[in-house]
Design a protein around this motif. Structure first.
Motif, PDB file in Angstrom:
ATOM      1  N   GLY A   1      26.733  36.971  50.551  1.00  0.00           N
ATOM      2  CA  GLY A   1      26.691  36.513  51.929  1.00  0.00           C
ATOM      3  C   GLY A   1      25.302  36.512  52.529  1.00  0.00           C
ATOM      4  N   ALA A   2      24.402  37.334  51.966  1.00  0.00           N
ATOM      5  CA  ALA A   2      23.038  37.432  52.506  1.00  0.00           C
ATOM      6  C   ALA A   2      23.090  37.565  54.026  1.00  0.00           C
ATOM      7  CB  ALA A   2      22.197  36.222  52.081  1.00  0.00           C
ATOM      8  N   TYR A   3      23.881  38.525  54.479  1.00  0.00           N
ATOM      9  CA  TYR A   3      24.196  38.602  55.904  1.00  0.00           C
ATOM     10  C   TYR A   3      22.976  38.822  56.795  1.00  0.00           C
ATOM     11  CZ  TYR A   3      29.044  38.928  54.286  1.00  0.00           C
ATOM     12  OH  TYR A   3      30.261  38.678  53.707  1.00  0.00           O
ATOM     13  N   LYS A   4      21.949  39.402  56.258  1.00  0.00           N
ATOM     14  CA  LYS A   4      20.769  39.638  57.099  1.00  0.00           C
ATOM     15  C   LYS A   4      19.751  38.494  57.026  1.00  0.00           C
ATOM     16  CE  LYS A   4      21.069  44.604  57.549  1.00  0.00           C
ATOM     17  NZ  LYS A   4      20.468  45.908  57.340  1.00  0.00           N
ATOM     18  N   ASN A   5      20.061  37.516  56.184  1.00  0.00           N
ATOM     19  CA  ASN A   5      19.200  36.340  56.085  1.00  0.00           C
ATOM     20  C   ASN A   5      19.708  35.298  57.088  1.00  0.00           C
ATOM     21  OD1 ASN A   5      17.931  33.949  55.334  1.00  0.00           O
ATOM     22  ND2 ASN A   5      18.010  34.403  53.150  1.00  0.00           N
ATOM     23  N   PRO A   6      18.847  34.818  57.973  1.00  0.00           N
ATOM     24  CA  PRO A   6      19.333  33.848  58.971  1.00  0.00           C
ATOM     25  C   PRO A   6      19.885  32.572  58.352  1.00  0.00           C
ATOM     26  CG  PRO A   6      16.936  34.099  59.073  1.00  0.00           C
ATOM     27  CD  PRO A   6      17.438  35.177  58.176  1.00  0.00           C
ATOM     28  N   GLU A   7      19.440  32.253  57.134  1.00  0.00           N
ATOM     29  CA  GLU A   7      19.951  31.064  56.442  1.00  0.00           C
ATOM     30  C   GLU A   7      20.804  31.499  55.264  1.00  0.00           C
ATOM     31  OE1 GLU A   7      19.378  27.821  57.198  1.00  0.00           O
ATOM     32  OE2 GLU A   7      18.206  28.399  58.968  1.00  0.00           O
ATOM     33  N   PHE A   8      21.979  30.905  55.105  1.00  0.00           N
ATOM     34  CA  PHE A   8      22.784  31.180  53.926  1.00  0.00           C
ATOM     35  C   PHE A   8      22.117  30.527  52.707  1.00  0.00           C
ATOM     36  CE2 PHE A   8      26.552  29.803  51.278  1.00  0.00           C
ATOM     37  CZ  PHE A   8      26.702  31.034  50.665  1.00  0.00           C
ATOM     38  N   PRO A   9      21.774  31.289  51.676  1.00  0.00           N
ATOM     39  CA  PRO A   9      21.037  30.735  50.531  1.00  0.00           C
ATOM     40  C   PRO A   9      21.950  29.950  49.590  1.00  0.00           C
ATOM     41  CG  PRO A   9      21.457  33.066  50.176  1.00  0.00           C
ATOM     42  CD  PRO A   9      22.012  32.739  51.536  1.00  0.00           C
ATOM     43  N   LYS A  10      22.203  28.700  49.953  1.00  0.00           N
ATOM     44  CA  LYS A  10      23.194  27.886  49.263  1.00  0.00           C
ATOM     45  C   LYS A  10      22.852  27.630  47.800  1.00  0.00           C
ATOM     46  CE  LYS A  10      26.008  24.918  52.159  1.00  0.00           C
ATOM     47  NZ  LYS A  10      26.210  23.590  52.726  1.00  0.00           N
ATOM     48  N   SER A  11      21.599  27.340  47.539  1.00  0.00           N
ATOM     49  CA  SER A  11      21.222  27.008  46.154  1.00  0.00           C
ATOM     50  C   SER A  11      21.438  28.209  45.246  1.00  0.00           C
ATOM     51  CB  SER A  11      19.760  26.569  46.089  1.00  0.00           C
ATOM     52  OG  SER A  11      19.560  25.442  46.900  1.00  0.00           O
ATOM     53  N   TRP A  12      21.052  29.384  45.744  1.00  0.00           N
ATOM     54  CA  TRP A  12      21.249  30.615  44.974  1.00  0.00           C
ATOM     55  C   TRP A  12      22.740  30.891  44.792  1.00  0.00           C
ATOM     56  CZ3 TRP A  12      23.412  35.353  46.577  1.00  0.00           C
ATOM     57  CH2 TRP A  12      23.241  36.415  45.672  1.00  0.00           C
TER      58      TRP A  12
ATOM     59  N   LYS B   1      19.946  44.296  44.262  1.00  0.00           N
ATOM     60  CA  LYS B   1      21.243  44.659  43.720  1.00  0.00           C
ATOM     61  C   LYS B   1      22.102  45.468  44.680  1.00  0.00           C
ATOM     62  CE  LYS B   1      20.839  42.784  39.685  1.00  0.00           C
ATOM     63  NZ  LYS B   1      21.680  41.655  39.320  1.00  0.00           N
ATOM     64  N   LEU B   2      21.458  46.235  45.536  1.00  0.00           N
ATOM     65  CA  LEU B   2      22.222  47.103  46.403  1.00  0.00           C
ATOM     66  C   LEU B   2      22.786  46.340  47.582  1.00  0.00           C
ATOM     67  CD1 LEU B   2      19.905  50.201  46.497  1.00  0.00           C
ATOM     68  CD2 LEU B   2      22.234  50.163  45.649  1.00  0.00           C
ATOM     69  N   TYR B   3      23.943  46.832  48.071  1.00  0.00           N
ATOM     70  CA  TYR B   3      24.411  46.306  49.343  1.00  0.00           C
ATOM     71  C   TYR B   3      23.387  46.593  50.406  1.00  0.00           C
ATOM     72  CZ  TYR B   3      29.249  44.901  48.608  1.00  0.00           C
ATOM     73  OH  TYR B   3      30.375  44.241  48.271  1.00  0.00           O
ATOM     74  N   PRO B   4      23.121  45.766  51.346  1.00  0.00           N
ATOM     75  CA  PRO B   4      23.565  44.391  51.370  1.00  0.00           C
ATOM     76  C   PRO B   4      22.731  43.544  50.428  1.00  0.00           C
ATOM     77  CG  PRO B   4      22.165  44.791  53.239  1.00  0.00           C
ATOM     78  CD  PRO B   4      22.278  46.088  52.495  1.00  0.00           C
ATOM     79  N   THR B   5      23.393  42.634  49.741  1.00  0.00           N
ATOM     80  CA  THR B   5      22.653  41.830  48.776  1.00  0.00           C
ATOM     81  C   THR B   5      22.589  40.384  49.227  1.00  0.00           C
ATOM     82  OG1 THR B   5      24.608  41.490  47.462  1.00  0.00           O
ATOM     83  CG2 THR B   5      23.218  43.363  46.894  1.00  0.00           C
ATOM     84  N   GLY B   6      22.316  39.548  48.258  1.00  0.00           N
ATOM     85  CA  GLY B   6      21.923  38.192  48.594  1.00  0.00           C
ATOM     86  C   GLY B   6      20.428  38.253  48.755  1.00  0.00           C
ATOM     87  N   PRO B   7      19.734  37.240  48.267  1.00  0.00           N
ATOM     88  CA  PRO B   7      18.278  37.278  48.308  1.00  0.00           C
ATOM     89  C   PRO B   7      17.741  37.141  49.725  1.00  0.00           C
ATOM     90  CG  PRO B   7      19.046  35.137  47.604  1.00  0.00           C
ATOM     91  CD  PRO B   7      20.260  35.994  47.719  1.00  0.00           C
ATOM     92  N   SER B   8      16.520  37.580  49.921  1.00  0.00           N
ATOM     93  CA  SER B   8      15.924  37.457  51.252  1.00  0.00           C
ATOM     94  C   SER B   8      15.570  36.009  51.557  1.00  0.00           C
ATOM     95  CB  SER B   8      14.670  38.327  51.345  1.00  0.00           C
ATOM     96  OG  SER B   8      13.755  37.956  50.336  1.00  0.00           O
ATOM     97  N   GLU B   9      15.454  35.200  50.521  1.00  0.00           N
ATOM     98  CA  GLU B   9      15.277  33.762  50.733  1.00  0.00           C
ATOM     99  C   GLU B   9      15.967  33.030  49.591  1.00  0.00           C
ATOM    100  OE1 GLU B   9      11.072  33.175  50.839  1.00  0.00           O
ATOM    101  OE2 GLU B   9      10.869  33.280  48.664  1.00  0.00           O
ATOM    102  N   ASP B  10      16.212  31.750  49.785  1.00  0.00           N
ATOM    103  CA  ASP B  10      16.970  30.983  48.810  1.00  0.00           C
ATOM    104  C   ASP B  10      16.175  30.799  47.521  1.00  0.00           C
ATOM    105  OD1 ASP B  10      19.069  29.579  47.782  1.00  0.00           O
ATOM    106  OD2 ASP B  10      19.066  27.994  49.294  1.00  0.00           O
ATOM    107  N   SER B  11      16.885  30.446  46.460  1.00  0.00           N
ATOM    108  CA  SER B  11      16.231  30.226  45.170  1.00  0.00           C
ATOM    109  C   SER B  11      15.441  28.924  45.171  1.00  0.00           C
ATOM    110  CB  SER B  11      17.284  30.176  44.056  1.00  0.00           C
ATOM    111  OG  SER B  11      17.937  31.407  43.936  1.00  0.00           O
ATOM    112  N   ALA B  12      14.517  28.833  44.225  1.00  0.00           N
ATOM    113  CA  ALA B  12      13.701  27.636  44.044  1.00  0.00           C
ATOM    114  C   ALA B  12      13.781  27.252  42.570  1.00  0.00           C
ATOM    115  CB  ALA B  12      12.255  27.913  44.451  1.00  0.00           C
ATOM    116  N   PHE B  13      13.811  25.961  42.308  1.00  0.00           N
ATOM    117  CA  PHE B  13      14.015  25.507  40.932  1.00  0.00           C
ATOM    118  C   PHE B  13      13.043  24.389  40.565  1.00  0.00           C
ATOM    119  CE2 PHE B  13      18.062  27.108  42.493  1.00  0.00           C
ATOM    120  CZ  PHE B  13      18.489  27.929  41.457  1.00  0.00           C
ATOM    121  N   ILE B  14      12.719  24.348  39.267  1.00  0.00           N
ATOM    122  CA  ILE B  14      11.884  23.269  38.747  1.00  0.00           C
ATOM    123  C   ILE B  14      12.463  22.800  37.420  1.00  0.00           C
ATOM    124  CG2 ILE B  14      10.287  24.754  37.434  1.00  0.00           C
ATOM    125  CD1 ILE B  14       7.990  22.930  38.394  1.00  0.00           C
ATOM    126  N   ARG B  15      12.251  21.543  37.104  1.00  0.00           N
ATOM    127  CA  ARG B  15      12.630  21.019  35.782  1.00  0.00           C
ATOM    128  C   ARG B  15      11.647  19.934  35.383  1.00  0.00           C
ATOM    129  NH1 ARG B  15      17.910  17.295  37.160  1.00  0.00           N
ATOM    130  NH2 ARG B  15      16.825  15.908  38.594  1.00  0.00           N
TER     131      ARG B  15
END
Lengths: 221, 214
Positions: B105-116, A26-40
């Motif tokens: 922006g996930a600026y510290k992540n080398p990949e932009f997490p598009k799906s998220w 939640k805190l700046y800087p945000t965005g997840p450390s890795e992309d999301s994963a999904f299942i259906r």
């Protein structure tokens, strides 16, 4: 679409078993450390199926119905059991960051059914276009293609068994024919009026006399 | 002198940290919108992602709220979003202005997490669209590189391209078109000095005035 109250329980079951992707930083800087994963889950049979996961998670899916995409923890082993006609099929999968995994109950070409898994890592997100994906889960459908119904105009082609391809189209009303190995298979499938921003997966599954197509509207959580 | 296109309109402005500290954008954008004749309600919750505005969600670094051009009220603890549907039902705005982008922006992540990011943006735009309210989405400006947030111009460009393609039916306002990289000086790579926030506010208001809500 038939959505049973059990859906909530399935989500809870997945949460308990797989630690559904809920705790974003939640805190700046945000965005997840890795992309999301999904299942259906998809019921591609002509009758309802049940999906069980975790201790209490279960959902009944109507014929040709699907769940929404559910965010799950990437890299973790996920287990589920598909139940239909007194037969159980256990499925174990792991989803990578940015990946969308479809688990389907599929008819086979002998009158029974089996479980299939389809994977994709899409990047073509757009609120202005329609995304049409062709997911080939029919082992005997070589070079799967969809064409505009009644016309020799390919929309997506050359999709090998277990393969998946996507392409963007403009919003329009569309009916499509499925082709396997250059031969038309089954009746035209009417997708209706496609709207900008929609994402569709056209799932190719085995049938007694070839292969068939089930259109699935991708729905985010 | 013709009336401003914003005269008599009600505008709801929501967003992240740029609207959560009184000396940031929340201190400049409402002033200009009010000058143009709009009734404005602004809320910023620091660190929030777009989907956090679909249902009440906590923010971990404070929030601010401002009515019109009154002094912003800063709240250090207990920050929380209000669901956009609830805000719209209460304010009945002619348009919602979302100022958000740096948090995804996930600026510290080398990949932009598009799906998220797709999940985040579509959740909020669908919630706004469900109310039938016009909306604008203001993306992040260049900021500066080499800061503790890891912001890079390349990622800002990628992020703006993604947002411009994925926030419809909201009208996208690309803040990188408003200044050159490094033109607006920052405190920390992401948050501008007062002059930058003044210029950003005016450029946002001009963009809305040139394409007012129908």
């Amino acid at each position: 679409m038939m959505r049973k109250p059990l859906f909530g329980a399935l989500v809870l079951g997945l949460t308990a078993q797989f630690s559904v992707h809920a705790a974003e930083p939640k805190l700046y800087p945000t965005g997840p450390s890795e992309d999301s994963a999904f299942i259906r889950f998809v019921g591609a049979l002509d009758a309802p199926i049940e999906v069980r996961a975790g201790k209490d998670g279960r959902i009944e899916l109507a014929a040709h119905d699907s769940t929404t995409w559910q965010a799950v923890k990437a890299h973790s082993p996920l287990g589920a059991t598909l139940v239909h006609g007194g037969q159980n099929q256990a499925v174990d999968v792991s989803v990578q960051p940015g990946e969308f995994v479809t688990v389907a109950a599929l008819p086979d070409d002998k009158g029974g059914w089996t479980a299939g898994i389809g994977r994709e890592s899409p990047t073509d997100f757009s609120a202005f276009k329609v995304s049409l994906g062709l997911m080939n889960m029919a082992e005997h459908c070589s070079n799967a293609a969809i064409k505009i119904a009644g016309k020799d105009v390919a929309i997506v082609e050359d999709v090998a068994p277990k393969g998946m391809k996507r392409r963007q189209v403009n919003p329009l009303s569309l009916s499509v024919d499925l082709y396997c190995g250059g031969q038309r298979s089954g009746d035209p499938v009417n997708l209706g009026g496609l709207r900008a921003g929609e994402r569709w997966t056209l799932l190719v599954h085995p049938a007694r006399d070839g292969a068939r197509l089930i259109p699935i509207l991708d729905r985010m959580p | 002198m013709p009336a401003s296109a914003l005269m008599g309109l009600t505008l709801l402005v929501i967003g992240d940290s740029h609207l959560a500290t009184p000396s940031y954008l929340i201190g400049t954008l409402p002033d200009r919108l009010v000058e143009e004749g709009a009734k404005v309600h602004t809320i910023g919750v620091c660190g929030t992602n777009p989907a956090d505005w679909v249902k009440p969600s906590p923010g971990d670094c404070g929030m601010s709220e401002r009515t019109g051009a009154e002094t912003p009220v800063r709240q250090e603890s207990g920050a929380k979003t209000t669901a956009i549907s609830e805000l719209i039902a209460k304010d009945k705005p002619n348009a919602v202005i979302v100022v958000m982008g740096d948090t995804i922006g996930a600026y510290k992540n080398p990949e932009f997490p598009k799906s998220w990011a797709y999940q985040q943006t579509s959740a909020l735009t669908k919630a706004i669209a469900a109310t039938g309210t016009a909306c604008y989405w203001v993306g992040p400006g260049w900021g500066s590189e080499g800061s503790r947030y890891g912001k890079t111009f390349a990622r800002v460009d990628e992020l703006n391209k993604f947002l411009s393609e994925n926030v419809a039916p909201c009208t996208y306002i690309d803040s990188t078109k408003m200044a050159q990289p490094n033109e607006w000086k920052t405190l920390d790579g992401q948050h501008y000095l007062g002059g930058g926030y003044k210029k950003w506010a005016n450029a946002i208001a001009d963009a809305i005035i040139s394409n007012p809500p129908k």
